[in-house]
Design an enzyme around this catalytic site. Structure first.
Site, PDB file in Angstrom:
ATOM      1  N   GLY A 108     -58.464   1.956  -4.600  1.00 34.85           N
ATOM      2  CA  GLY A 108     -59.786   2.481  -4.942  1.00 34.85           C
ATOM      3  C   GLY A 108     -60.260   1.997  -6.303  1.00 34.85           C
ATOM      4  O   GLY A 108     -59.487   1.964  -7.258  1.00 34.85           O
ATOM      5  N   CYS A 145     -59.927  11.319  -0.596  1.00 31.67           N
ATOM      6  CA  CYS A 145     -58.716  11.405  -1.408  1.00 31.67           C
ATOM      7  C   CYS A 145     -58.438  12.866  -1.745  1.00 31.67           C
ATOM      8  O   CYS A 145     -59.292  13.540  -2.312  1.00 31.67           O
ATOM      9  CB  CYS A 145     -58.838  10.601  -2.706  1.00 31.67           C
ATOM     10  SG  CYS A 145     -57.351  10.801  -3.726  1.00 31.67           S
ATOM     11  N   THR A 197     -47.894   3.111   3.807  1.00 31.60           N
ATOM     12  CA  THR A 197     -46.610   3.496   3.221  1.00 31.60           C
ATOM     13  C   THR A 197     -45.489   2.515   3.538  1.00 31.60           C
ATOM     14  O   THR A 197     -44.582   2.316   2.717  1.00 31.60           O
ATOM     15  CB  THR A 197     -46.262   4.917   3.710  1.00 31.60           C
ATOM     16  OG1 THR A 197     -47.303   5.791   3.271  1.00 31.60           O
ATOM     17  CG2 THR A 197     -44.943   5.419   3.165  1.00 31.60           C
TER      18      THR A 197
END
Lengths: 255, 305
Positions: free
Chosen positions: B48, B131, B267
């Site tokens: 971001g 988020c 991840t």
């Protein structure tokens, strides 16, 4: 320096050194050529549900036998799994990672606390200058005999059962130790004390930090510490412990 | 392999294959360029980017949970100026599409960053309204369908590039927020962002994360991602970029069959730095094995059932 990639490596030996503290030797072929004192490796669990690698500092590098030594404490289910590794087992590993110690100075003071002691061993071995080594323990000691080959060893224990009663700073003061370079690794409160001691006495210091990590390669930004200056990579007052560290000069960081 | 089509298209942008990276797990690409041939990726989706540099949250910022991990990084990033000056030229040197993730504390900030990046050579913008780790902005915009629609249409006014609205899974009805993004003019949606979670250190009897709450990611959340992608795909006609616990090619194929045109690997990058390339290899191997010549034939292929 070649890029550390994830690979399966063989366990040569995994013994208990002291209650909860283990001594692991790994066959490390190409890893040893690049490894430096103060760097770490990421070890993966065989249990796939425990996703993240465990960062463990390099305790010794044996270039003749192409092996590395890791001394770690069992702190959770991941390290508990490592403690059950047997000779011949395979373990996934990435390393060596991070920025290690820079060898410098003419009179060095090595300060280790608890499980921060192991990475100082390879450093003690490679440093050719005069060395005093201060090792702080809660009560049970480990590795102290390995250090005796490389310098004068001073011990502190919280209960005073061995050496100076108190912490590493107490042992330094009790023995009137001086140096032109300090190398330290240990819990943050100890590092804070060492940083302050080094500042007051105008001694240059290299500190090895610890933080919970995810990737270990500088991408996730989990393991940051506060930096005195705006960092070139993050562009904020944060440095990545896994990448710019784990070893920093004391004046680079805020503890 | 040459006659196999891996190309997909989203809002007029064509991608060489359906694999990108999940924002926040791949830095700006630079961090992985030693491990991954970035030229192989359909796109790199960046961490971001905000109007000014953000320092993020206090540490500890991550905690492992079984089959997953919690993070509360707090969108630390160097800000849009450094991103444009340093990170973007680096990414431009590779033959891959660039999707820039946009964050802000206020609607105005989202719009300003969008406007700045629209003037740059990027392919798409992903608007992060989901988020869970920042006090202002982020998820606050992503949980109420009316706010989703409002911010989408507002950002859309400043966007000269197609926009993707990144949706939060921390909602009762994902179809509602998906429809709201579509109604606001989104060119695509991406889902799922992390699920809010918590871990307690029982020895210290306190929260493990300094932020108390973090976002759960990793293989533990994949079934939720598959379900939500399926529901969103049935609610909207705009394309979907799916993410959530993809570890290998087979996981990515599940998300594609649920309705995702592209899939982001997140991840998994932390566990295996080469995960993205291995996911692409896995998809290709599946297609070869099953005699499938076009990846597009698999998108949403379970929907009719």
């Amino acid at each position: 320096m070649s890029i550390a990639i994830k690979k399966s490596i063989r366990v040569l030996k995994n013994l208990m050194l002291e209650e909860g503290v283990y001594d692991l030797w790994l066959e490390a072929d190409d890893m040893v050529a690049d490894a430096r004192p103060g760097q770490f490796v990421s070890l993966y669990c065989n249990d796939g549900g425990r996703l993240l690698p465990r960062p463990i500092s390099i305790c010794e590098i044996d270039r003749d036998k192409s092996s590395i030594r890791l001394v770690y404490r069992v702190l959770g289910k991941g390290t508990e799994e490592f403690s059950r590794l047997k000779t011949g087992d395979l373990i996934d590993c990435i390393g060596p990672l991070g920025r290690g110690f820079t060898l410098e100075g003419s009179k060095a003071l090595l300060i280790g606390g608890g499980i921060g002691i192991p990475p100082l061993l390879e450093l003690a071995k490679q440093l050719s200058c005069e060395k005093d080594i201060v090792l702080g323990y809660r009560d049970l000691t480990f590795l102290e005999n390995d250090f005796k080959k490389y310098g004068n060893v001073y011990i502190s224990t919280e209960d005073g059962s061995i050496g100076t009663k108190g912490n590493v700073i107490d042992a330094i003061k009790a023995n009137n130790l001086t140096a032109d370079i300090i190398y330290a690794c240990g819990p943050t409160p100890m590092l804070k004390g060492v940083k302050e001691y080094a500042e007051v006495n105008h001694i240059k210091a290299q500190l090895s930090l610890e933080e919970r990590m995810a990737c270990g390669i500088g991408a996730c930004l989990a393991c940051v510490c506060q930096s005195t200056e705006v960092d070139h990579h993050t562009n904020v007052h944060n440095k990545r412990i896994c990448k710019e560290g784990p070893v920093f000069y004391a004046d680079e960081i805020v503890l | 392999m040459n006659d196999m089509n891996m190309k997909v298209n989203i809002a007029g942008v064509s991608f060489k294959n359906p694999i990108t990276t999940a924002s926040g797990t791949f830095g700006s690409g630079m961090e992985y360029s030693d491990y991954v041939d970035l030229n192989r990726l359909g796109a790199v989706t960046t961490k971001g980017v905000s109007l000014v540099p953000w320092p993020g949250n206090p540490t500890p910022r991550v905690a492992e949970t079984y089959g997953g991990m919690l993070n509360a990084i707090g969108l630390q990033n160097p800000g849009v100026d450094v991103f444009i000056k340093r990170d973007l030229p680096f990414l431009k040197s590779f033959d891959t599409r660039i999707i820039v993730n946009v964050v802000g504390k206020t609607e105005e900030e989202y719009c300003e960053v969008t406007e700045r990046l629209s003037a740059c050579d990027v392919d798409m913008l992903e608007i992060n309204i989901s988020c869970p780790n920042v006090k202002e902005g982020g998820i606050a915009f992503g949980q109420d369908p009316r706010r989703v629609e409002a911010i989408t249409s507002q950002v859309k006014k400043y966007a000269k590039k197609p926009i993707i609205i990144k949706l939060s899974p921390n909602v009762t009805d994902i179809a509602e927020t998906a429809k709201a993004a579509e109604a606001g003019g989104a060119d695509a949606i991406s889902l799922i962002n992390t699920l809010t979670g918590m871990k307690i250190d029982i020895e210290r009897r306190t929260f493990l994360l300094a932020n108390k709450v973090g976002g759960l990611s990793g293989p533990a959340i994949k079934p939720i991602a598959v379900r939500m992608i399926y529901q969103a795909a049935n609610a909207v006609t705009i394309p979907i970029i799916g993410m959530g616990g993809v570890m290998d090619g087979e996981d990515a194929l599940e998300l594609i069959m649920a309705g995702a045109t592209m899939v982001a690997v997140g991840t998994a990058n932390f566990i295996n730095p080469r995960a993205t390339e291995e996911v692409i290899d896995g998809i290709e191997a599946y297609m070869l094995r099953n005699n499938i010549s076009d990846i597009n034939d698999l998108i949403g292929c379970v929907s009719g059932g």
